[in-house]
Design a protein around this motif. Sequence first.
Motif, PDB file in Angstrom:
ATOM      1  N   LEU A   1       0.823  -1.211   0.000  1.00 31.73           N
ATOM      2  CA  LEU A   1       0.000   0.000   0.000  1.00 31.73           C
ATOM      3  C   LEU A   1       0.858   1.262   0.000  1.00 31.73           C
ATOM      4  O   LEU A   1       0.509   2.256  -0.652  1.00 31.73           O
ATOM      5  N   GLU A   2       1.959   1.224   0.712  1.00 31.34           N
ATOM      6  CA  GLU A   2       2.861   2.381   0.723  1.00 31.34           C
ATOM      7  C   GLU A   2       3.547   2.545  -0.621  1.00 31.34           C
ATOM      8  O   GLU A   2       3.721   3.672  -1.113  1.00 31.34           O
ATOM      9  N   ALA A   3       3.942   1.434  -1.223  1.00 30.65           N
ATOM     10  CA  ALA A   3       4.587   1.494  -2.537  1.00 30.65           C
ATOM     11  C   ALA A   3       3.637   2.063  -3.587  1.00 30.65           C
ATOM     12  O   ALA A   3       4.061   2.752  -4.523  1.00 30.65           O
ATOM     13  N   ALA A   4       2.351   1.781  -3.408  1.00 30.58           N
ATOM     14  CA  ALA A   4       1.338   2.273  -4.346  1.00 30.58           C
ATOM     15  C   ALA A   4       0.821   3.667  -3.964  1.00 30.58           C
ATOM     16  O   ALA A   4      -0.082   4.202  -4.614  1.00 30.58           O
ATOM     17  N   ASN A   5       1.387   4.252  -2.904  1.00 29.35           N
ATOM     18  CA  ASN A   5       0.984   5.569  -2.401  1.00 29.35           C
ATOM     19  C   ASN A   5      -0.479   5.616  -1.957  1.00 29.35           C
ATOM     20  O   ASN A   5      -1.099   6.681  -1.937  1.00 29.35           O
ATOM     21  N   VAL A   6      -1.014   4.453  -1.603  1.00 30.31           N
ATOM     22  CA  VAL A   6      -2.379   4.415  -1.069  1.00 30.31           C
ATOM     23  C   VAL A   6      -2.387   4.933   0.362  1.00 30.31           C
ATOM     24  O   VAL A   6      -3.294   5.664   0.775  1.00 30.31           O
ATOM     25  N   ILE A   7      -1.385   4.551   1.138  1.00 34.75           N
ATOM     26  CA  ILE A   7      -1.224   5.137   2.471  1.00 34.75           C
ATOM     27  C   ILE A   7       0.104   5.888   2.516  1.00 34.75           C
ATOM     28  O   ILE A   7       1.130   5.406   2.036  1.00 34.75           O
ATOM     29  N   ASP A   8       0.025   7.076   3.068  1.00 28.93           N
ATOM     30  CA  ASP A   8       1.184   7.970   3.139  1.00 28.93           C
ATOM     31  C   ASP A   8       0.944   8.889   4.332  1.00 28.93           C
ATOM     32  O   ASP A   8       0.157   9.837   4.251  1.00 28.93           O
ATOM     33  N   ASP A   9       1.594   8.611   5.438  1.00 27.64           N
ATOM     34  CA  ASP A   9       1.316   9.355   6.668  1.00 27.64           C
ATOM     35  C   ASP A   9       1.663  10.834   6.565  1.00 27.64           C
ATOM     36  O   ASP A   9       1.027  11.671   7.218  1.00 27.64           O
ATOM     37  N   ALA A  10       2.662  11.169   5.750  1.00 30.79           N
ATOM     38  CA  ALA A  10       3.011  12.583   5.586  1.00 30.79           C
ATOM     39  C   ALA A  10       1.866  13.320   4.895  1.00 30.79           C
ATOM     40  O   ALA A  10       1.433  14.396   5.336  1.00 30.79           O
ATOM     41  N   ARG A  11       1.357  12.732   3.835  1.00 34.66           N
ATOM     42  CA  ARG A  11       0.225  13.328   3.109  1.00 34.66           C
ATOM     43  C   ARG A  11      -1.029  13.310   3.970  1.00 34.66           C
ATOM     44  O   ARG A  11      -1.826  14.255   3.958  1.00 34.66           O
ATOM     45  N   PHE A  12      -1.215  12.230   4.714  1.00 37.91           N
ATOM     46  CA  PHE A  12      -2.368  12.126   5.610  1.00 37.91           C
ATOM     47  C   PHE A  12      -2.358  13.270   6.625  1.00 37.91           C
ATOM     48  O   PHE A  12      -3.392  13.914   6.868  1.00 37.91           O
TER      49      PHE A  12
ATOM     50  N   GLY B   1      -5.021  20.459  19.398  1.00 38.15           N
ATOM     51  CA  GLY B   1      -6.021  19.415  19.212  1.00 38.15           C
ATOM     52  C   GLY B   1      -5.689  18.538  18.018  1.00 38.15           C
ATOM     53  O   GLY B   1      -5.842  17.310  18.071  1.00 38.15           O
ATOM     54  N   VAL B   2      -5.218  19.151  16.944  1.00 34.16           N
ATOM     55  CA  VAL B   2      -4.812  18.394  15.761  1.00 34.16           C
ATOM     56  C   VAL B   2      -3.633  17.489  16.090  1.00 34.16           C
ATOM     57  O   VAL B   2      -3.604  16.319  15.694  1.00 34.16           O
ATOM     58  N   ARG B   3      -2.667  18.050  16.824  1.00 31.00           N
ATOM     59  CA  ARG B   3      -1.484  17.255  17.192  1.00 31.00           C
ATOM     60  C   ARG B   3      -1.893  16.015  17.990  1.00 31.00           C
ATOM     61  O   ARG B   3      -1.413  14.901  17.727  1.00 31.00           O
ATOM     62  N   THR B   4      -2.777  16.205  18.954  1.00 26.63           N
ATOM     63  CA  THR B   4      -3.226  15.083  19.781  1.00 26.63           C
ATOM     64  C   THR B   4      -3.921  14.021  18.937  1.00 26.63           C
ATOM     65  O   THR B   4      -3.668  12.819  19.090  1.00 26.63           O
ATOM     66  N   LYS B   5      -4.811  14.456  18.037  1.00 24.50           N
ATOM     67  CA  LYS B   5      -5.540  13.506  17.194  1.00 24.50           C
ATOM     68  C   LYS B   5      -4.579  12.719  16.300  1.00 24.50           C
ATOM     69  O   LYS B   5      -4.716  11.494  16.152  1.00 24.50           O
ATOM     70  N   LEU B   6      -3.623  13.401  15.707  1.00 24.02           N
ATOM     71  CA  LEU B   6      -2.678  12.718  14.815  1.00 24.02           C
ATOM     72  C   LEU B   6      -1.781  11.755  15.588  1.00 24.02           C
ATOM     73  O   LEU B   6      -1.434  10.677  15.088  1.00 24.02           O
ATOM     74  N   GLN B   7      -1.426  12.133  16.802  1.00 31.10           N
ATOM     75  CA  GLN B   7      -0.657  11.209  17.642  1.00 31.10           C
ATOM     76  C   GLN B   7      -1.465   9.960  17.934  1.00 31.10           C
ATOM     77  O   GLN B   7      -0.941   8.842  17.893  1.00 31.10           O
ATOM     78  N   GLN B   8      -2.749  10.134  18.225  1.00 33.22           N
ATOM     79  CA  GLN B   8      -3.621   8.994  18.495  1.00 33.22           C
ATOM     80  C   GLN B   8      -3.770   8.107  17.272  1.00 33.22           C
ATOM     81  O   GLN B   8      -3.989   6.899  17.396  1.00 33.22           O
ATOM     82  N   LEU B   9      -3.623   8.686  16.091  1.00 28.88           N
ATOM     83  CA  LEU B   9      -3.734   7.934  14.844  1.00 28.88           C
ATOM     84  C   LEU B   9      -2.394   7.332  14.413  1.00 28.88           C
ATOM     85  O   LEU B   9      -2.289   6.778  13.319  1.00 28.88           O
ATOM     86  N   GLY B  10      -1.388   7.480  15.287  1.00 27.58           N
ATOM     87  CA  GLY B  10      -0.119   6.814  15.052  1.00 27.58           C
ATOM     88  C   GLY B  10       0.841   7.510  14.118  1.00 27.58           C
ATOM     89  O   GLY B  10       1.834   6.907  13.676  1.00 27.58           O
ATOM     90  N   VAL B  11       0.589   8.774  13.803  1.00 26.46           N
ATOM     91  CA  VAL B  11       1.464   9.493  12.880  1.00 26.46           C
ATOM     92  C   VAL B  11       2.740   9.920  13.600  1.00 26.46           C
ATOM     93  O   VAL B  11       2.702  10.377  14.749  1.00 26.46           O
ATOM     94  N   ASP B  12       3.864   9.783  12.930  1.00 28.12           N
ATOM     95  CA  ASP B  12       5.163  10.145  13.497  1.00 28.12           C
ATOM     96  C   ASP B  12       5.176  11.622  13.904  1.00 28.12           C
ATOM     97  O   ASP B  12       4.643  12.485  13.192  1.00 28.12           O
ATOM     98  N   LYS B  13       5.793  11.913  15.046  1.00 32.99           N
ATOM     99  CA  LYS B  13       5.760  13.281  15.593  1.00 32.99           C
ATOM    100  C   LYS B  13       6.417  14.298  14.668  1.00 32.99           C
ATOM    101  O   LYS B  13       5.994  15.467  14.607  1.00 32.99           O
ATOM    102  N   TYR B  14       7.432  13.887  13.923  1.00 34.72           N
ATOM    103  CA  TYR B  14       8.099  14.829  13.016  1.00 34.72           C
ATOM    104  C   TYR B  14       7.211  15.151  11.819  1.00 34.72           C
ATOM    105  O   TYR B  14       7.199  16.297  11.336  1.00 34.72           O
ATOM    106  N   LEU B  15       6.458  14.175  11.347  1.00 29.93           N
ATOM    107  CA  LEU B  15       5.507  14.421  10.262  1.00 29.93           C
ATOM    108  C   LEU B  15       4.397  15.345  10.730  1.00 29.93           C
ATOM    109  O   LEU B  15       3.932  16.208   9.968  1.00 29.93           O
TER     110      LEU B  15
END
Length: 268
Positions: A100-111, A129-143
């Motif tokens: 899925l990542e190779a096909a660019n279907v999931i991309d946490d930076a774009r997400f 609030g956005v930061r908290t939600k994205l952390q809960q969704l597992g997105v890397d803190k630098y992204l």
Amino acid sequence: MKKVTKVTRQRKPGRYNVYLDDEFALAVDEKILIKYDLFKGTELEDDALKEIEAAEFEQKAYTKALVYATGRMRSKMQVIIKLKENEFPGLVIAHVIDRLEAANVIDDARFAEEYVRSAIHSGKLGPRGVRTKLQQLGVDKYLIEDALAEYSEEDQVDQLDDKVERLMAKYARQSHFMAVQKTKQKLAQLGYDSKLVNAAVKRFEVDNETDDDQEWDNLDRDATSAANRYRQYEGWEFKKRLKAALFRKGYDLSLVDKWIKSYEQNLD
């Protein structure tokens, strides 16, 4: 050694039934059918058949993840959780995520970028609030931090003026002090910068003078309710309890004293 003797199309698009030696053997995705040349006359060793079954199992997981991730944007963690809920093993999930990542279907930076843009447009959440939600969704803190660079103070200010006005109207039946406190608390919960919140409230108060009549009506309603609640008490004990209740609701004590004096006069 087994031979493919028949292949039939299922009603479900992209799915096929494969028969080996005139007996139904397995159902496969069209991609698996083509990849392993599962057409009439193809001969299969037992090892090859096991490989096809494993590939079909992974394709099933991939298809489920693809449908889930393309319905609307999902983070990598969301897709992983979805596959775990469907009891796919870890190795299969890892392969599916790679595809899925190779096909660019999931991309946490774009997400993260899309999530921030959506929050700015909707005005539902401040940066924290956005930061908290994205952390809960597992997105890397630098992204997350890279994406939040797009959320400017100007965006917050534009949103806050409108939100403060609507929240103060919502809490209009409470004391002015309590309405302000609840407005600030709500905006803090939504993740807006406290300094910008305080400034927005001050702007509102400058543009909208406190309605003394409304404040008295609110006090009269709340004080009457409290007086009924404490009617079994008398004298100082009654006043102490009444004042404490109204102080907790944010009313000015001088205004409370004025109400109590009026209340006592009406009792005479």
